[in-house]
Design a protein around this motif. Structure first.
Motif, PDB file in Angstrom:
ATOM      1  N   GLU A 149       0.842  -1.196   0.000  1.00 21.88           N
ATOM      2  CA  GLU A 149       0.000   0.000   0.000  1.00 21.88           C
ATOM      3  C   GLU A 149       0.881   1.252   0.000  1.00 21.88           C
ATOM      4  O   GLU A 149       1.270   1.737   1.058  1.00 21.88           O
ATOM      5  CB  GLU A 149      -0.911   0.004   1.229  1.00 21.88           C
ATOM      6  CG  GLU A 149      -1.920  -1.122   1.247  1.00 21.88           C
ATOM      7  CD  GLU A 149      -2.798  -1.074   2.491  1.00 21.88           C
ATOM      8  OE1 GLU A 149      -3.050   0.035   2.998  1.00 21.88           O
ATOM      9  OE2 GLU A 149      -3.220  -2.137   2.936  1.00 21.88           O
ATOM     10  N   PRO A 150       1.190   1.791  -1.173  1.00 25.62           N
ATOM     11  CA  PRO A 150       1.994   3.020  -1.212  1.00 25.62           C
ATOM     12  C   PRO A 150       1.208   4.218  -0.687  1.00 25.62           C
ATOM     13  O   PRO A 150       0.013   4.340  -0.956  1.00 25.62           O
ATOM     14  CB  PRO A 150       2.337   3.187  -2.686  1.00 25.62           C
ATOM     15  CG  PRO A 150       1.473   2.250  -3.438  1.00 25.62           C
ATOM     16  CD  PRO A 150       0.879   1.277  -2.490  1.00 25.62           C
ATOM     17  N   THR A 151       1.871   5.056   0.075  1.00 24.04           N
ATOM     18  CA  THR A 151       1.248   6.273   0.610  1.00 24.04           C
ATOM     19  C   THR A 151       2.218   7.438   0.404  1.00 24.04           C
ATOM     20  O   THR A 151       3.426   7.238   0.290  1.00 24.04           O
ATOM     21  CB  THR A 151       0.945   6.143   2.110  1.00 24.04           C
ATOM     22  OG1 THR A 151       2.185   5.972   2.810  1.00 24.04           O
ATOM     23  CG2 THR A 151       0.025   4.967   2.406  1.00 24.04           C
ATOM     24  N   VAL A 176       7.802   5.035  -5.574  1.00 27.48           N
ATOM     25  CA  VAL A 176       7.106   4.122  -4.664  1.00 27.48           C
ATOM     26  C   VAL A 176       5.898   3.601  -5.413  1.00 27.48           C
ATOM     27  O   VAL A 176       5.050   4.371  -5.855  1.00 27.48           O
ATOM     28  CB  VAL A 176       6.681   4.823  -3.360  1.00 27.48           C
ATOM     29  CG1 VAL A 176       5.914   3.869  -2.462  1.00 27.48           C
ATOM     30  CG2 VAL A 176       7.901   5.369  -2.634  1.00 27.48           C
ATOM     31  N   SER A 177       5.828   2.286  -5.588  1.00 31.15           N
ATOM     32  CA  SER A 177       4.724   1.692  -6.339  1.00 31.15           C
ATOM     33  C   SER A 177       4.149   0.507  -5.582  1.00 31.15           C
ATOM     34  O   SER A 177       4.742   0.004  -4.623  1.00 31.15           O
ATOM     35  CB  SER A 177       5.205   1.256  -7.727  1.00 31.15           C
ATOM     36  OG  SER A 177       6.228   0.294  -7.597  1.00 31.15           O
ATOM     37  N   GLN A 178       2.998   0.060  -6.045  1.00 33.72           N
ATOM     38  CA  GLN A 178       2.337  -1.068  -5.405  1.00 33.72           C
ATOM     39  C   GLN A 178       2.993  -2.362  -5.867  1.00 33.72           C
ATOM     40  O   GLN A 178       3.279  -2.549  -7.052  1.00 33.72           O
ATOM     41  CB  GLN A 178       0.850  -1.077  -5.761  1.00 33.72           C
ATOM     42  CG  GLN A 178       0.070  -2.094  -4.961  1.00 33.72           C
ATOM     43  CD  GLN A 178      -1.425  -1.847  -5.043  1.00 33.72           C
ATOM     44  OE1 GLN A 178      -1.883  -0.980  -5.775  1.00 33.72           O
ATOM     45  NE2 GLN A 178      -2.169  -2.603  -4.268  1.00 33.72           N
ATOM     46  N   SER A 179       3.221  -3.242  -4.911  1.00 35.12           N
ATOM     47  CA  SER A 179       3.859  -4.517  -5.246  1.00 35.12           C
ATOM     48  C   SER A 179       2.826  -5.484  -5.794  1.00 35.12           C
ATOM     49  O   SER A 179       1.635  -5.387  -5.535  1.00 35.12           O
ATOM     50  CB  SER A 179       4.523  -5.113  -4.006  1.00 35.12           C
ATOM     51  OG  SER A 179       3.568  -5.356  -2.994  1.00 35.12           O
ATOM     52  N   SER A 180       3.334  -6.424  -6.565  1.00 33.29           N
ATOM     53  CA  SER A 180       2.477  -7.470  -7.116  1.00 33.29           C
ATOM     54  C   SER A 180       2.907  -8.793  -6.511  1.00 33.29           C
ATOM     55  O   SER A 180       3.863  -8.861  -5.742  1.00 33.29           O
ATOM     56  CB  SER A 180       2.597  -7.506  -8.636  1.00 33.29           C
ATOM     57  OG  SER A 180       3.917  -7.849  -9.000  1.00 33.29           O
TER      58      SER A 180
END
Length: 188
Positions: A149-151, A176-180
């Motif tokens: 959860e990037p913030t 900063v990115s969302q991981s898969s």
């Protein structure tokens, strides 16, 4: 930093040091007893001063202060045991400060995720004079962090860590990115 400590006995009461005429004087003994009560925590601290400088033994608030001495960067919201390890390993981390590995480790300690760090430079060896140099002439750094959860707060924390640990002449970018599901193994 240290506050008053209750019920600490002094190792050397002042009343014993008075001349013999005051040994049985109740007022003199009570007066020196009051001083003993005030000075006992000072004696206890000085007797165990060496333990305050060992991150494994120091009180939790003193561990944070030690961390400020060695620029450990241990976040106060982390568990005490983790802060102790961060402070104890600060000198080792300073050996690689400013390198890709050092920046990656500082980001990992701050946000709990090992980032991918990409540098623009490089080194090579060639037997042919005038061979092309690797990398680019302009030094840059890209730090990529993949989290569930990037913030904006997390991105700001990563930027602050990179800003504090990068070489001063190197520009940087933080992504900063969302991981898969494929990112479960960490950066490649």
């Amino acid at each position: 930093m240290r506050a008053a400590v209750d019920d600490v006995a002094t190792p050397d009461p002042l009343g014993r040091r008075l001349p013999g005429i005051y040994a049985d004087d109740d007022l003199a003994q009570r007066l020196t007893g009051a001083y003993d009560q005030v000075l006992a925590p000072v004696h206890a601290t000085l007797d165990s001063l060496w333990a305050y400088f060992d991150p494994a033994l120091a009180p939790p608030d003193f561990v944070d202060w030690l961390g400020s001495w060695v620029a450990a960067g241990a976040s106060p919201d982390r568990p005490v045991d983790e802060r102790r390890r961060v402070v104890a390993a600060a000198v080792t981390r300073h050996r690689v400060r400013g390198t890709a590995a050092g920046i990656a480790e500082e980001v990992r300690l701050t946000v709990g995720v090992l980032p991918e760090v990409v540098e623009s430079g490089g080194t090579t060896w060639s037997a042919t004079p005038g061979s092309p140099l690797p990398g680019s002439a302009e030094p840059t750094l890209t730090v990529r962090v993949r989290v569930p959860e990037p913030t904006p707060e997390l991105a700001a924390r990563v930027r602050a860590v990179v800003e504090a640990n990068r070489p001063a002449h190197v520009s940087y970018t933080v992504e900063v990115s969302q991981s898969s599901a494929d990112d479960a193994d960490g950066p490649r």
